[in-house]
Scaffold this motif. Structure first.
Motif, PDB file in Angstrom:
ATOM      1  N   ILE A  43       0.867  -1.182   0.000  1.00  0.00           N
ATOM      2  CA  ILE A  43       0.000   0.000   0.000  1.00  0.00           C
ATOM      3  C   ILE A  43       0.903   1.231   0.000  1.00  0.00           C
ATOM      4  CG2 ILE A  43      -1.754   1.292   1.252  1.00  0.00           C
ATOM      5  CD1 ILE A  43      -2.608  -1.370   2.506  1.00  0.00           C
ATOM      6  N   GLU A  44       0.664   2.127  -0.956  1.00  0.00           N
ATOM      7  CA  GLU A  44       1.469   3.342  -1.024  1.00  0.00           C
ATOM      8  C   GLU A  44       0.953   4.346   0.003  1.00  0.00           C
ATOM      9  OE1 GLU A  44       1.995   5.006  -4.888  1.00  0.00           O
ATOM     10  OE2 GLU A  44       2.292   3.047  -5.804  1.00  0.00           O
ATOM     11  N   ILE A  45       1.889   4.945   0.724  1.00  0.00           N
ATOM     12  CA  ILE A  45       1.544   5.957   1.727  1.00  0.00           C
ATOM     13  C   ILE A  45       1.950   7.330   1.191  1.00  0.00           C
ATOM     14  CG2 ILE A  45       1.964   6.760   4.072  1.00  0.00           C
ATOM     15  CD1 ILE A  45       2.587   3.863   4.808  1.00  0.00           C
ATOM     16  N   GLU A  46       1.003   8.237   1.172  1.00  0.00           N
ATOM     17  CA  GLU A  46       1.289   9.586   0.683  1.00  0.00           C
ATOM     18  C   GLU A  46       1.970  10.400   1.765  1.00  0.00           C
ATOM     19  OE1 GLU A  46      -2.125  11.463  -0.951  1.00  0.00           O
ATOM     20  OE2 GLU A  46      -2.718   9.678  -2.082  1.00  0.00           O
ATOM     21  N   SER A  47       3.032  11.079   1.398  1.00  0.00           N
ATOM     22  CA  SER A  47       3.713  11.955   2.355  1.00  0.00           C
ATOM     23  C   SER A  47       3.338  13.402   2.063  1.00  0.00           C
ATOM     24  CB  SER A  47       5.231  11.753   2.299  1.00  0.00           C
ATOM     25  OG  SER A  47       5.686  12.099   0.993  1.00  0.00           O
ATOM     26  N   GLU A  48       3.435  14.261   3.068  1.00  0.00           N
ATOM     27  CA  GLU A  48       3.035  15.666   2.931  1.00  0.00           C
ATOM     28  C   GLU A  48       4.169  16.548   2.437  1.00  0.00           C
ATOM     29  OE1 GLU A  48       1.231  17.030   6.515  1.00  0.00           O
ATOM     30  OE2 GLU A  48      -0.184  15.382   6.560  1.00  0.00           O
ATOM     31  N   ARG A  49       5.250  15.996   2.013  1.00  0.00           N
ATOM     32  CA  ARG A  49       6.396  16.803   1.556  1.00  0.00           C
ATOM     33  C   ARG A  49       6.222  17.299   0.171  1.00  0.00           C
ATOM     34  NH1 ARG A  49      11.431  13.379   3.958  1.00  0.00           N
ATOM     35  NH2 ARG A  49      10.857  13.631   6.108  1.00  0.00           N
TER      36      ARG A  49
END
Length: 49
Positions: A43-49
């Motif tokens: 599962i791909e996790i979205e980062s806030e960067r």
């Protein structure tokens, strides 16, 4: 004179130990086969960067 009894006792201990190791090897083989057939879903996790 007591040597034949000691040998028989030793063999009677090796039989369950050997069977236990064989059962463990079979269990690990089955678990690895099941794990290969059902891989973990990534599962791909979205980062806030």
């Amino acid at each position: 004179m007591s040597t034949p009894k000691k040998k028989k006792f030793a063999w009677s201990l090796w039989i369950p130990v050997t069977l236990a190791f064989i059962l463990v090897i079979i269990a690990w083989t089955i678990l690895i086969k099941i794990a290969k057939e059902n891989p973990v879903e990534t599962i791909e996790i979205e980062s806030e960067r």
